[in-house]
Write a protein that holds these residues in place. Structure first.
Motif, mmCIF file in Angstrom:
data_model
loop_
_atom_site.group_PDB
_atom_site.id
_atom_site.type_symbol
_atom_site.label_atom_id
_atom_site.label_comp_id
_atom_site.label_asym_id
_atom_site.label_seq_id
_atom_site.Cartn_x
_atom_site.Cartn_y
_atom_site.Cartn_z
ATOM 1 N N ASP A 113 -5.789 13.228 -18.247
ATOM 2 C CA ASP A 113 -6.100 14.006 -19.437
ATOM 3 C C ASP A 113 -5.206 13.592 -20.596
ATOM 4 O O ASP A 113 -4.732 14.416 -21.353
ATOM 5 N N PHE A 114 -4.948 12.326 -20.725
ATOM 6 C CA PHE A 114 -4.067 11.824 -21.786
ATOM 7 C C PHE A 114 -4.606 12.141 -23.176
ATOM 8 O O PHE A 114 -3.882 12.548 -24.063
ATOM 9 N N ALA A 115 -5.885 11.927 -23.391
ATOM 10 C CA ALA A 115 -6.445 12.072 -24.734
ATOM 11 C C ALA A 115 -7.270 13.347 -24.891
ATOM 12 O O ALA A 115 -7.875 13.559 -25.922
ATOM 13 N N GLY A 116 -7.291 14.181 -23.889
ATOM 14 C CA GLY A 116 -8.119 15.382 -23.944
ATOM 15 C C GLY A 116 -7.341 16.625 -24.307
ATOM 16 O O GLY A 116 -6.630 16.677 -25.299
ATOM 17 N N ARG A 117 -7.443 17.623 -23.453
ATOM 18 C CA ARG A 117 -6.866 18.927 -23.772
ATOM 19 C C ARG A 117 -5.341 18.925 -23.812
ATOM 20 O O ARG A 117 -4.743 19.827 -24.376
ATOM 21 N N SER A 118 -4.693 17.923 -23.243
ATOM 22 C CA SER A 118 -3.229 17.909 -23.237
ATOM 23 C C SER A 118 -2.637 17.396 -24.554
ATOM 24 O O SER A 118 -1.448 17.569 -24.802
ATOM 25 N N ILE A 119 -3.446 16.782 -25.384
ATOM 26 C CA ILE A 119 -2.929 16.253 -26.647
ATOM 27 C C ILE A 119 -2.688 17.413 -27.621
ATOM 28 O O ILE A 119 -3.495 18.320 -27.743
ATOM 29 N N LYS A 120 -1.542 17.382 -28.270
ATOM 30 C CA LYS A 120 -1.203 18.426 -29.234
ATOM 31 C C LYS A 120 -1.766 18.041 -30.601
ATOM 32 O O LYS A 120 -1.550 16.935 -31.071
ATOM 33 N N LYS A 121 -2.452 18.965 -31.202
ATOM 34 C CA LYS A 121 -3.020 18.719 -32.523
ATOM 35 C C LYS A 121 -2.355 19.641 -33.524
ATOM 36 O O LYS A 121 -2.078 20.804 -33.241
ATOM 37 N N PHE A 122 -2.097 19.116 -34.687
ATOM 38 C CA PHE A 122 -1.444 19.865 -35.747
ATOM 39 C C PHE A 122 -2.386 19.965 -36.938
ATOM 40 O O PHE A 122 -3.389 19.262 -37.015
ATOM 41 N N ALA A 123 -2.012 20.819 -37.858
ATOM 42 C CA ALA A 123 -2.832 20.996 -39.054
ATOM 43 C C ALA A 123 -3.051 19.658 -39.745
ATOM 44 O O ALA A 123 -2.139 18.849 -39.852
ATOM 45 N N ASN A 124 -4.270 19.444 -40.188
ATOM 46 C CA ASN A 124 -4.617 18.195 -40.854
ATOM 47 C C ASN A 124 -4.061 18.180 -42.279
ATOM 48 O O ASN A 124 -4.188 19.142 -43.017
ATOM 49 N N ILE A 125 -3.428 17.088 -42.653
ATOM 50 C CA ILE A 125 -2.935 16.877 -44.011
ATOM 51 C C ILE A 125 -3.788 15.762 -44.599
ATOM 52 O O ILE A 125 -3.767 14.624 -44.109
ATOM 53 N N SER A 126 -4.536 16.067 -45.624
ATOM 54 C CA SER A 126 -5.525 15.131 -46.152
ATOM 55 C C SER A 126 -4.926 13.789 -46.583
ATOM 56 O O SER A 126 -5.594 12.763 -46.523
ATOM 57 N N ASP A 127 -3.658 13.781 -46.992
ATOM 58 C CA ASP A 127 -3.022 12.519 -47.399
ATOM 59 C C ASP A 127 -2.952 11.513 -46.251
ATOM 60 O O ASP A 127 -2.798 10.314 -46.474
ATOM 61 N N TYR A 128 -3.036 12.000 -45.035
ATOM 62 C CA TYR A 128 -2.917 11.131 -43.861
ATOM 63 C C TYR A 128 -4.253 10.875 -43.168
ATOM 64 O O TYR A 128 -4.294 10.320 -42.075
ATOM 65 N N ASP A 129 -5.349 11.232 -43.800
ATOM 66 C CA ASP A 129 -6.657 11.053 -43.176
ATOM 67 C C ASP A 129 -6.953 9.601 -42.818
ATOM 68 O O ASP A 129 -7.589 9.335 -41.799
ATOM 69 N N GLN A 130 -6.485 8.661 -43.629
ATOM 70 C CA GLN A 130 -6.760 7.244 -43.378
ATOM 71 C C GLN A 130 -5.993 6.716 -42.175
ATOM 72 O O GLN A 130 -6.357 5.683 -41.617
ATOM 73 N N THR A 131 -4.921 7.360 -41.783
ATOM 74 C CA THR A 131 -4.123 6.876 -40.656
ATOM 75 C C THR A 131 -4.233 7.836 -39.477
ATOM 76 O O THR A 131 -4.910 7.555 -38.500
ATOM 77 N N ARG A 132 -3.571 8.955 -39.573
ATOM 78 C CA ARG A 132 -3.563 9.912 -38.470
ATOM 79 C C ARG A 132 -4.964 10.445 -38.183
ATOM 80 O O ARG A 132 -5.362 10.579 -37.032
ATOM 81 N N GLY A 133 -5.713 10.713 -39.234
ATOM 82 C CA GLY A 133 -7.072 11.218 -39.042
ATOM 83 C C GLY A 133 -7.940 10.227 -38.301
ATOM 84 O O GLY A 133 -8.694 10.589 -37.399
ATOM 85 N N LEU A 134 -7.825 8.966 -38.664
ATOM 86 C CA LEU A 134 -8.595 7.921 -37.996
ATOM 87 C C LEU A 134 -8.174 7.784 -36.539
ATOM 88 O O LEU A 134 -9.015 7.696 -35.640
ATOM 89 N N LEU A 135 -6.869 7.789 -36.298
ATOM 90 C CA LEU A 135 -6.370 7.679 -34.924
ATOM 91 C C LEU A 135 -6.841 8.859 -34.076
ATOM 92 O O LEU A 135 -7.282 8.675 -32.940
ATOM 93 N N THR A 136 -6.769 10.053 -34.622
ATOM 94 C CA THR A 136 -7.233 11.245 -33.898
ATOM 95 C C THR A 136 -8.703 11.114 -33.551
ATOM 96 O O THR A 136 -9.116 11.408 -32.430
ATOM 97 N N HIS A 137 -9.495 10.629 -34.489
ATOM 98 C CA HIS A 137 -10.924 10.445 -34.249
ATOM 99 C C HIS A 137 -11.171 9.434 -33.121
ATOM 100 O O HIS A 137 -11.997 9.663 -32.238
ATOM 101 N N VAL A 138 -10.447 8.325 -33.154
ATOM 102 C CA VAL A 138 -10.601 7.294 -32.116
ATOM 103 C C VAL A 138 -10.240 7.862 -30.742
ATOM 104 O O VAL A 138 -10.961 7.660 -29.767
ATOM 105 N N ILE A 139 -9.135 8.598 -30.680
ATOM 106 C CA ILE A 139 -8.705 9.192 -29.407
ATOM 107 C C ILE A 139 -9.751 10.175 -28.894
ATOM 108 O O ILE A 139 -10.085 10.179 -27.708
ATOM 109 N N GLU A 140 -10.284 10.995 -29.776
ATOM 110 C CA GLU A 140 -11.295 11.974 -29.366
ATOM 111 C C GLU A 140 -12.554 11.278 -28.845
ATOM 112 O O GLU A 140 -13.169 11.740 -27.886
ATOM 113 N N GLN A 141 -12.942 10.164 -29.446
ATOM 114 C CA GLN A 141 -14.122 9.432 -29.000
ATOM 115 C C GLN A 141 -13.896 8.758 -27.651
ATOM 116 O O GLN A 141 -14.828 8.566 -26.880
ATOM 117 N N TYR A 142 -12.656 8.415 -27.362
ATOM 118 C CA TYR A 142 -12.289 7.709 -26.128
ATOM 119 C C TYR A 142 -12.103 8.671 -24.951
ATOM 120 O O TYR A 142 -12.206 8.287 -23.801
#
Length: 93
Positions: free
Chosen positions: A1-30
């Protein structure tokens, strides 16, 4: 469960959408689609723990092998490209 329910998610900061947001999306898809079998990995880890001379590094999975071989190839090419300059840093004999 590396990328599932065990991953900690924090409030989204729009300034980081291009980096952290993209990475979060990739992890969720995987999530749930990883090629590795955790039971097989666990068995291998136990075998290594019982081995008197286990490897310092062990790659698990075809993707890991492929990526590391690619990295080593690029590193080798870079070393070769800069070999002369690298060797020039030694003291003169």
């Amino acid at each position: 469960d590396f990328a599932g329910r065990s991953i900690k998610k924090f409030a989204n900061i729009s300034d980081y959408d291009q980096t952290r947001g993209l990475l979060t999306h990739v992890i969720e898809q995987y999530d749930g689609k990883q090629p590795g079998d955790p039971e097989k990995a666990a068995k291998i880890i136990v075998q290594l723990a019982e081995n008197p001379a286990p490897p310092l590094h062990l790659l698990m999975g075809k993707l890991a092998l492929e990526r590391v071989r690619e990295k080593i190839s690029h590193l080798s090419e870079s070393i070769t490209s800069w070999e002369k300059i690298s060797a020039e840093t030694d003291f003169e004999k």
